[in-house]
Motif scaffolding. Structure first.
Motif, PDB file in Angstrom:
ATOM      1  N   LEU A 174       0.838  -1.217   0.000  1.00 40.07           N
ATOM      2  CA  LEU A 174       0.000   0.000   0.000  1.00 40.07           C
ATOM      3  C   LEU A 174       0.867   1.259   0.000  1.00 40.07           C
ATOM      4  CD1 LEU A 174      -2.945  -0.750   2.461  1.00 40.07           C
ATOM      5  CD2 LEU A 174      -3.138   0.012   0.086  1.00 40.07           C
ATOM      6  N   ASN A 175       1.893   1.264   0.821  1.00 39.82           N
ATOM      7  CA  ASN A 175       2.788   2.428   0.887  1.00 39.82           C
ATOM      8  C   ASN A 175       3.483   2.686  -0.449  1.00 39.82           C
ATOM      9  OD1 ASN A 175       2.150   3.113   3.519  1.00 39.82           O
ATOM     10  ND2 ASN A 175       3.778   1.839   4.378  1.00 39.82           N
ATOM     11  N   ALA A 176       3.817   1.619  -1.152  1.00 41.53           N
ATOM     12  CA  ALA A 176       4.438   1.781  -2.471  1.00 41.53           C
ATOM     13  C   ALA A 176       3.460   2.453  -3.433  1.00 41.53           C
ATOM     14  CB  ALA A 176       4.887   0.426  -3.013  1.00 41.53           C
ATOM     15  N   PHE A 177       2.204   2.005  -3.427  1.00 41.70           N
ATOM     16  CA  PHE A 177       1.198   2.636  -4.290  1.00 41.70           C
ATOM     17  C   PHE A 177       0.937   4.083  -3.889  1.00 41.70           C
ATOM     18  CE2 PHE A 177      -0.067  -1.651  -5.707  1.00 41.70           C
ATOM     19  CZ  PHE A 177      -0.225  -1.401  -7.073  1.00 41.70           C
ATOM     20  N   LYS A 178       0.962   4.359  -2.598  1.00 46.24           N
ATOM     21  CA  LYS A 178       0.675   5.716  -2.109  1.00 46.24           C
ATOM     22  C   LYS A 178       1.687   6.730  -2.641  1.00 46.24           C
ATOM     23  CE  LYS A 178      -1.861   4.385   2.017  1.00 46.24           C
ATOM     24  NZ  LYS A 178      -1.857   4.267   3.476  1.00 46.24           N
ATOM     25  N   MET A 179       2.864   6.263  -3.013  1.00 48.56           N
ATOM     26  CA  MET A 179       3.855   7.164  -3.610  1.00 48.56           C
ATOM     27  C   MET A 179       3.326   7.760  -4.910  1.00 48.56           C
ATOM     28  SD  MET A 179       7.411   5.081  -2.962  1.00 48.56           S
ATOM     29  CE  MET A 179       8.265   6.111  -4.131  1.00 48.56           C
ATOM     30  N   PHE A 180       2.441   7.028  -5.597  1.00 48.76           N
ATOM     31  CA  PHE A 180       1.881   7.484  -6.865  1.00 48.76           C
ATOM     32  C   PHE A 180       0.496   8.104  -6.682  1.00 48.76           C
ATOM     33  CE2 PHE A 180       4.666   3.830  -7.643  1.00 48.76           C
ATOM     34  CZ  PHE A 180       5.661   4.482  -8.341  1.00 48.76           C
ATOM     35  N   ASP A 181       0.111   8.297  -5.432  1.00 52.63           N
ATOM     36  CA  ASP A 181      -1.188   8.873  -5.093  1.00 52.63           C
ATOM     37  C   ASP A 181      -0.988   9.959  -4.035  1.00 52.63           C
ATOM     38  OD1 ASP A 181      -3.899   9.346  -4.726  1.00 52.63           O
ATOM     39  OD2 ASP A 181      -4.203   7.561  -3.477  1.00 52.63           O
ATOM     40  N   PRO A 182      -0.334  11.073  -4.392  1.00 51.82           N
ATOM     41  CA  PRO A 182      -0.012  12.102  -3.395  1.00 51.82           C
ATOM     42  C   PRO A 182      -1.244  12.758  -2.758  1.00 51.82           C
ATOM     43  CG  PRO A 182       0.471  12.882  -5.619  1.00 51.82           C
ATOM     44  CD  PRO A 182       0.115  11.432  -5.734  1.00 51.82           C
ATOM     45  N   GLU A 183      -2.379  12.691  -3.447  1.00 50.60           N
ATOM     46  CA  GLU A 183      -3.598  13.284  -2.899  1.00 50.60           C
ATOM     47  C   GLU A 183      -4.414  12.288  -2.079  1.00 50.60           C
ATOM     48  OE1 GLU A 183      -5.321  14.796  -6.479  1.00 50.60           O
ATOM     49  OE2 GLU A 183      -3.559  16.018  -6.873  1.00 50.60           O
ATOM     50  N   ALA A 184      -3.884  11.069  -1.898  1.00 50.83           N
ATOM     51  CA  ALA A 184      -4.521  10.018  -1.087  1.00 50.83           C
ATOM     52  C   ALA A 184      -5.969   9.742  -1.498  1.00 50.83           C
ATOM     53  CB  ALA A 184      -4.422  10.361   0.395  1.00 50.83           C
ATOM     54  N   LYS A 185      -6.178   9.600  -2.784  1.00 49.80           N
ATOM     55  CA  LYS A 185      -7.523   9.315  -3.297  1.00 49.80           C
ATOM     56  C   LYS A 185      -7.853   7.819  -3.233  1.00 49.80           C
ATOM     57  CE  LYS A 185      -7.548  13.248  -6.455  1.00 49.80           C
ATOM     58  NZ  LYS A 185      -7.534  13.660  -7.859  1.00 49.80           N
ATOM     59  N   GLY A 186      -6.823   6.979  -3.143  1.00 48.47           N
ATOM     60  CA  GLY A 186      -7.056   5.535  -3.078  1.00 48.47           C
ATOM     61  C   GLY A 186      -7.019   4.862  -4.436  1.00 48.47           C
ATOM     62  N   TYR A 187      -6.640   5.614  -5.447  1.00 46.54           N
ATOM     63  CA  TYR A 187      -6.534   5.017  -6.772  1.00 46.54           C
ATOM     64  C   TYR A 187      -5.391   5.651  -7.559  1.00 46.54           C
ATOM     65  CZ  TYR A 187      -9.197   9.158  -8.258  1.00 46.54           C
ATOM     66  OH  TYR A 187      -9.623  10.443  -8.476  1.00 46.54           O
ATOM     67  N   VAL A 188      -4.967   4.938  -8.586  1.00 44.87           N
ATOM     68  CA  VAL A 188      -3.929   5.407  -9.499  1.00 44.87           C
ATOM     69  C   VAL A 188      -4.480   5.194 -10.900  1.00 44.87           C
ATOM     70  CG1 VAL A 188      -1.555   5.033 -10.300  1.00 44.87           C
ATOM     71  CG2 VAL A 188      -2.095   4.717  -7.899  1.00 44.87           C
ATOM     72  N   HIS A 189      -4.249   6.141 -11.798  1.00 44.91           N
ATOM     73  CA  HIS A 189      -4.746   5.981 -13.157  1.00 44.91           C
ATOM     74  C   HIS A 189      -3.950   4.887 -13.858  1.00 44.91           C
ATOM     75  CE1 HIS A 189      -6.045   6.841 -17.244  1.00 44.91           C
ATOM     76  NE2 HIS A 189      -7.109   7.375 -16.658  1.00 44.91           N
ATOM     77  N   THR A 190      -4.659   4.036 -14.589  1.00 43.97           N
ATOM     78  CA  THR A 190      -4.025   2.860 -15.213  1.00 43.97           C
ATOM     79  C   THR A 190      -2.952   3.239 -16.225  1.00 43.97           C
ATOM     80  OG1 THR A 190      -5.877   2.751 -16.777  1.00 43.97           O
ATOM     81  CG2 THR A 190      -5.964   1.286 -14.857  1.00 43.97           C
ATOM     82  N   ALA A 191      -3.147   4.338 -16.967  1.00 41.64           N
ATOM     83  CA  ALA A 191      -2.140   4.736 -17.962  1.00 41.64           C
ATOM     84  C   ALA A 191      -0.822   5.091 -17.279  1.00 41.64           C
ATOM     85  CB  ALA A 191      -2.657   5.914 -18.793  1.00 41.64           C
ATOM     86  N   GLU A 192      -0.919   5.823 -16.178  1.00 40.43           N
ATOM     87  CA  GLU A 192       0.285   6.205 -15.432  1.00 40.43           C
ATOM     88  C   GLU A 192       0.964   4.966 -14.843  1.00 40.43           C
ATOM     89  OE1 GLU A 192       1.659   8.787 -11.498  1.00 40.43           O
ATOM     90  OE2 GLU A 192      -0.463   8.728 -12.051  1.00 40.43           O
ATOM     91  N   LEU A 193       0.161   4.078 -14.250  1.00 42.60           N
ATOM     92  CA  LEU A 193       0.712   2.872 -13.643  1.00 42.60           C
ATOM     93  C   LEU A 193       1.352   1.968 -14.694  1.00 42.60           C
ATOM     94  CD1 LEU A 193       1.139   1.268 -11.065  1.00 42.60           C
ATOM     95  CD2 LEU A 193      -1.122   0.248 -11.412  1.00 42.60           C
ATOM     96  N   GLN A 194       0.689   1.824 -15.836  1.00 42.72           N
ATOM     97  CA  GLN A 194       1.242   0.996 -16.910  1.00 42.72           C
ATOM     98  C   GLN A 194       2.588   1.552 -17.369  1.00 42.72           C
ATOM     99  OE1 GLN A 194      -1.380   0.222 -20.202  1.00 42.72           O
ATOM    100  NE2 GLN A 194       0.195  -0.858 -21.353  1.00 42.72           N
ATOM    101  N   HIS A 195       2.670   2.856 -17.531  1.00 41.54           N
ATOM    102  CA  HIS A 195       3.933   3.484 -17.950  1.00 41.54           C
ATOM    103  C   HIS A 195       5.047   3.193 -16.933  1.00 41.54           C
ATOM    104  CE1 HIS A 195       6.777   6.358 -19.578  1.00 41.54           C
ATOM    105  NE2 HIS A 195       6.909   6.868 -18.354  1.00 41.54           N
ATOM    106  N   ILE A 196       4.732   3.364 -15.656  1.00 41.03           N
ATOM    107  CA  ILE A 196       5.724   3.125 -14.605  1.00 41.03           C
ATOM    108  C   ILE A 196       6.166   1.663 -14.602  1.00 41.03           C
ATOM    109  CG2 ILE A 196       6.063   3.034 -12.094  1.00 41.03           C
ATOM    110  CD1 ILE A 196       4.111   5.502 -11.993  1.00 41.03           C
TER     111      ILE A 196
END
Length: 173
Positions: A106-128
């Motif tokens: 969870l903490n690893a994902f939170k790095m990509f969610d600075p606004e703490a919304k609980g989700y990451v956009h799939t395009a951004e995640l796929q790129h990473i």
């Protein structure tokens, strides 16, 4: 000497059984049967335990004759006691289900969610995932997305994904 060795193994087997009584619930029946077949192949002397000689014989049957004793001993030390079938399953359970704790993921994902919304956009995640560190293939990303909760805007619910990673697929009701 053989009887003393057997007594030692029996005592260890009882400890192993108690320590991992829930190990059978980690696998489906077909998986347990496959592990039993593998265990039987490795237990060359058919005494119900895998020891250094069994490992050495197994390696020899696979054509590897120069395995060092300390390598075999290191393998055996991964178990907390003599390796009977229950301990064997427990070792595989740890290896196969040995992911990081849920909060670490969870903490690893939170790095990509600075606004703490609980989700990451799939395009951004796929790129990473496809460009950083241990790069995922497009197929690996597709498989991950397939078992993830993604809304119509393309946002992946990473809390749900973390649960799936650490506990297995969510049960459909």
């Amino acid at each position: 000497m053989a009887s003393r060795k057997t007594k030692k193994k029996e005592g260890g087997a009882k400890r192993a059984q108690r320590a991992s009584s829930n190990v059978f619930s980690m696998f489906e029946q077909t998986q347990i049967q496959e592990f039993k077949e593998a265990f039987t192949l490795i237990d060359q002397n058919r005494d119900g335990f895998i020891d250094k000689e069994d490992l050495k014989d197994t390696y020899a049957s696979l054509g590897k004759l120069n395995v060092k004793d300390n390598e075999l001993e290191d393998m055996l030390k991964e178990a907390s006691g003599p390796i009977n079938f229950t301990m064997f399953l427990n070792l595989f359970g740890e290896k196969l289900h040995g992911t990081d704790p849920e909060d670490t993921i969870l903490n690893a994902f939170k790095m990509f969610d600075p606004e703490a919304k609980g989700y990451v956009h799939t395009a951004e995640l796929q790129h990473i995932l496809m460009t950083q560190a241990n790069k995922f293939s497009a197929e690996e990303v597709r498989q991950m997305f397939q078992s993830s909760n993604i809304d119509s805007a393309g946002n992946l619910d990473y809390k749900s994904l973390c649960y799936i990673i650490t506990h297995g697929e969510e049960q459909e009701e």
